[in-house]
Design a protein around this motif. Structure first.
Motif, PDB file in Angstrom:
ATOM      1  N   TYR A 159       0.838  -1.196   0.000  1.00 40.09           N
ATOM      2  CA  TYR A 159       0.000   0.000   0.000  1.00 40.09           C
ATOM      3  C   TYR A 159       0.875   1.248   0.000  1.00 40.09           C
ATOM      4  CZ  TYR A 159      -2.917   3.659   2.147  1.00 40.09           C
ATOM      5  OH  TYR A 159      -3.542   4.836   2.447  1.00 40.09           O
ATOM      6  N   MET A 160       1.832   1.286   0.889  1.00 37.26           N
ATOM      7  CA  MET A 160       2.703   2.458   0.994  1.00 37.26           C
ATOM      8  C   MET A 160       3.545   2.634  -0.269  1.00 37.26           C
ATOM      9  SD  MET A 160       1.696   3.774   3.695  1.00 37.26           S
ATOM     10  CE  MET A 160       2.807   4.952   4.376  1.00 37.26           C
ATOM     11  N   GLN A 161       4.064   1.545  -0.826  1.00 35.59           N
ATOM     12  CA  GLN A 161       4.879   1.624  -2.042  1.00 35.59           C
ATOM     13  C   GLN A 161       4.071   2.165  -3.214  1.00 35.59           C
ATOM     14  OE1 GLN A 161       6.579  -2.232  -2.746  1.00 35.59           O
ATOM     15  NE2 GLN A 161       8.081  -2.012  -1.114  1.00 35.59           N
ATOM     16  N   VAL A 162       2.851   1.689  -3.366  1.00 35.76           N
ATOM     17  CA  VAL A 162       2.004   2.133  -4.475  1.00 35.76           C
ATOM     18  C   VAL A 162       1.639   3.606  -4.304  1.00 35.76           C
ATOM     19  CG1 VAL A 162      -0.258   1.853  -5.573  1.00 35.76           C
ATOM     20  CG2 VAL A 162       1.130  -0.153  -5.038  1.00 35.76           C
ATOM     21  N   ILE A 163       1.299   4.008  -3.099  1.00 35.82           N
ATOM     22  CA  ILE A 163       0.966   5.413  -2.842  1.00 35.82           C
ATOM     23  C   ILE A 163       2.158   6.296  -3.198  1.00 35.82           C
ATOM     24  CG2 ILE A 163       0.393   7.127  -1.066  1.00 35.82           C
ATOM     25  CD1 ILE A 163      -1.941   5.246  -1.756  1.00 35.82           C
ATOM     26  N   VAL A 164       3.330   5.933  -2.728  1.00 34.17           N
ATOM     27  CA  VAL A 164       4.528   6.728  -3.004  1.00 34.17           C
ATOM     28  C   VAL A 164       4.811   6.768  -4.509  1.00 34.17           C
ATOM     29  CG1 VAL A 164       7.042   6.803  -2.704  1.00 34.17           C
ATOM     30  CG2 VAL A 164       5.558   6.432  -0.720  1.00 34.17           C
ATOM     31  N   ASP A 165       4.749   5.624  -5.171  1.00 33.08           N
ATOM     32  CA  ASP A 165       5.036   5.557  -6.605  1.00 33.08           C
ATOM     33  C   ASP A 165       4.074   6.424  -7.416  1.00 33.08           C
ATOM     34  OD1 ASP A 165       6.093   4.613  -9.118  1.00 33.08           O
ATOM     35  OD2 ASP A 165       4.416   3.189  -9.202  1.00 33.08           O
ATOM     36  N   HIS A 166       2.773   6.272  -7.183  1.00 31.84           N
ATOM     37  CA  HIS A 166       1.778   7.021  -7.961  1.00 31.84           C
ATOM     38  C   HIS A 166       1.727   8.497  -7.577  1.00 31.84           C
ATOM     39  CE1 HIS A 166      -0.347   4.126 -10.589  1.00 31.84           C
ATOM     40  NE2 HIS A 166       0.228   3.273  -9.760  1.00 31.84           N
ATOM     41  N   ASN A 167       2.178   8.831  -6.375  1.00 33.82           N
ATOM     42  CA  ASN A 167       2.243  10.240  -5.993  1.00 33.82           C
ATOM     43  C   ASN A 167       3.454  10.913  -6.650  1.00 33.82           C
ATOM     44  OD1 ASN A 167       1.514  12.636  -4.415  1.00 33.82           O
ATOM     45  ND2 ASN A 167       3.385  12.196  -3.286  1.00 33.82           N
ATOM     46  N   LYS A 168       4.582  10.237  -6.659  1.00 32.84           N
ATOM     47  CA  LYS A 168       5.796  10.815  -7.257  1.00 32.84           C
ATOM     48  C   LYS A 168       5.719  10.871  -8.779  1.00 32.84           C
ATOM     49  CE  LYS A 168       9.252   9.901  -3.742  1.00 32.84           C
ATOM     50  NZ  LYS A 168      10.510   9.207  -3.430  1.00 32.84           N
ATOM     51  N   ALA A 169       5.077   9.868  -9.373  1.00 37.37           N
ATOM     52  CA  ALA A 169       4.984   9.802 -10.837  1.00 37.37           C
ATOM     53  C   ALA A 169       3.553   9.446 -11.236  1.00 37.37           C
ATOM     54  CB  ALA A 169       5.965   8.770 -11.382  1.00 37.37           C
ATOM     55  N   PRO A 170       2.612  10.384 -11.047  1.00 36.63           N
ATOM     56  CA  PRO A 170       1.210  10.073 -11.353  1.00 36.63           C
ATOM     57  C   PRO A 170       1.015   9.783 -12.837  1.00 36.63           C
ATOM     58  CG  PRO A 170       1.464  12.399 -10.802  1.00 36.63           C
ATOM     59  CD  PRO A 170       2.784  11.751 -10.573  1.00 36.63           C
ATOM     60  N   ARG A 171       0.253   8.763 -13.108  1.00 40.01           N
ATOM     61  CA  ARG A 171      -0.080   8.392 -14.476  1.00 40.01           C
ATOM     62  C   ARG A 171      -1.227   9.278 -14.952  1.00 40.01           C
ATOM     63  NH1 ARG A 171       3.002   5.726 -11.052  1.00 40.01           N
ATOM     64  NH2 ARG A 171       3.535   3.610 -11.609  1.00 40.01           N
ATOM     65  N   ASN A 172      -1.216   9.599 -16.228  1.00 38.66           N
ATOM     66  CA  ASN A 172      -2.292  10.373 -16.855  1.00 38.66           C
ATOM     67  C   ASN A 172      -2.487  11.733 -16.196  1.00 38.66           C
ATOM     68  OD1 ASN A 172      -3.034   8.146 -18.676  1.00 38.66           O
ATOM     69  ND2 ASN A 172      -3.643   7.153 -16.767  1.00 38.66           N
ATOM     70  N   PHE A 173      -1.393  12.376 -15.835  1.00 35.50           N
ATOM     71  CA  PHE A 173      -1.448  13.682 -15.197  1.00 35.50           C
ATOM     72  C   PHE A 173      -1.329  14.771 -16.260  1.00 35.50           C
ATOM     73  CE2 PHE A 173       0.148  17.398 -12.947  1.00 35.50           C
ATOM     74  CZ  PHE A 173      -0.668  17.417 -11.827  1.00 35.50           C
ATOM     75  N   GLY A 174      -2.206  15.742 -16.225  1.00 39.57           N
ATOM     76  CA  GLY A 174      -2.173  16.858 -17.159  1.00 39.57           C
ATOM     77  C   GLY A 174      -3.490  16.992 -17.903  1.00 39.57           C
ATOM     78  N   VAL A 175      -3.587  18.025 -18.694  1.00 37.66           N
ATOM     79  CA  VAL A 175      -4.800  18.313 -19.449  1.00 37.66           C
ATOM     80  C   VAL A 175      -4.799  17.491 -20.740  1.00 37.66           C
ATOM     81  CG1 VAL A 175      -6.160  20.133 -20.574  1.00 37.66           C
ATOM     82  CG2 VAL A 175      -4.800  20.658 -18.539  1.00 37.66           C
ATOM     83  N   LEU A 176      -5.921  16.850 -21.035  1.00 32.21           N
ATOM     84  CA  LEU A 176      -6.055  16.148 -22.316  1.00 32.21           C
ATOM     85  C   LEU A 176      -6.151  17.168 -23.445  1.00 32.21           C
ATOM     86  CD1 LEU A 176      -8.705  13.317 -21.728  1.00 32.21           C
ATOM     87  CD2 LEU A 176      -6.227  13.092 -21.887  1.00 32.21           C
TER      88      LEU A 176
END
Length: 151
Positions: free
Chosen positions: A8-25
């Motif tokens: 849980y902690m690893q996934v939270i850290v990973d997706h927070n540091k490098a969020p997928r699909n971040f930005g305006v389409l």
């Protein structure tokens, strides 16, 4: 021994540091704002739904706590390619998972990678952080012009 809490902690850290699909389409036909007044998370979801009712693309931008950003990142990955008509069931499954009793195993078949966010149950004050993006997505696909809130 590998612990689910560690995952849980690893996934939270990973997706927070490098969020997928971040930005305006570049192209979207649904969008909505979300706000969590409890901790100040702000989020905007962009969705491009094709003529066959399929979520062709989805992204988000904003700022918030690690759980809010990670949940939005995981949500975008999970919903891309699904039909809008599948969203309510996925929304309900996710909502149930994060509010269920800690002892209840998450439905990994229904939720896939999202099941790792079951760990948020151990931190009840953070559940609203995890569900903000889901309420915002709901507002987007319903073309609601109200800001989605967790209160």
């Amino acid at each position: 021994m590998f612990d689910l809490r560690d995952l849980y902690m690893q996934v939270i850290v990973d997706h927070n540091k490098a969020p997928r699909n971040f930005g305006v389409l570049k192209a979207y036909n649904h969008d909505a704002d979300g706000y969590n007044p409890l901790c100040g998370d702000k989020l905007h979801v962009y969705v491009n739904v094709n003529d066959d009712d399929i979520i062709e693309d989805i992204s988000f931008e904003g700022e918030g706590c690690a759980i809010s950003v990670a949940s939005a990142s995981l949500m975008t990955e999970a919903l891309k390619g699904k039909s809008v008509s599948e969203f309510p069931a996925t929304f309900n499954d996710f909502q149930h998972m994060v509010t269920a009793d800690i002892a209840e195993e998450p439905d990994e078949e229904a939720l896939g990678k999202l099941a790792v966010l079951a760990g948020v149950r151990e931190f009840p004050s953070r559940i609203k952080c995890a569900v903000l993006c889901w309420h915002t997505m709901k507002s987007a696909v319903e073309d609601s012009h109200k800001v989605a809130v967790t209160e």
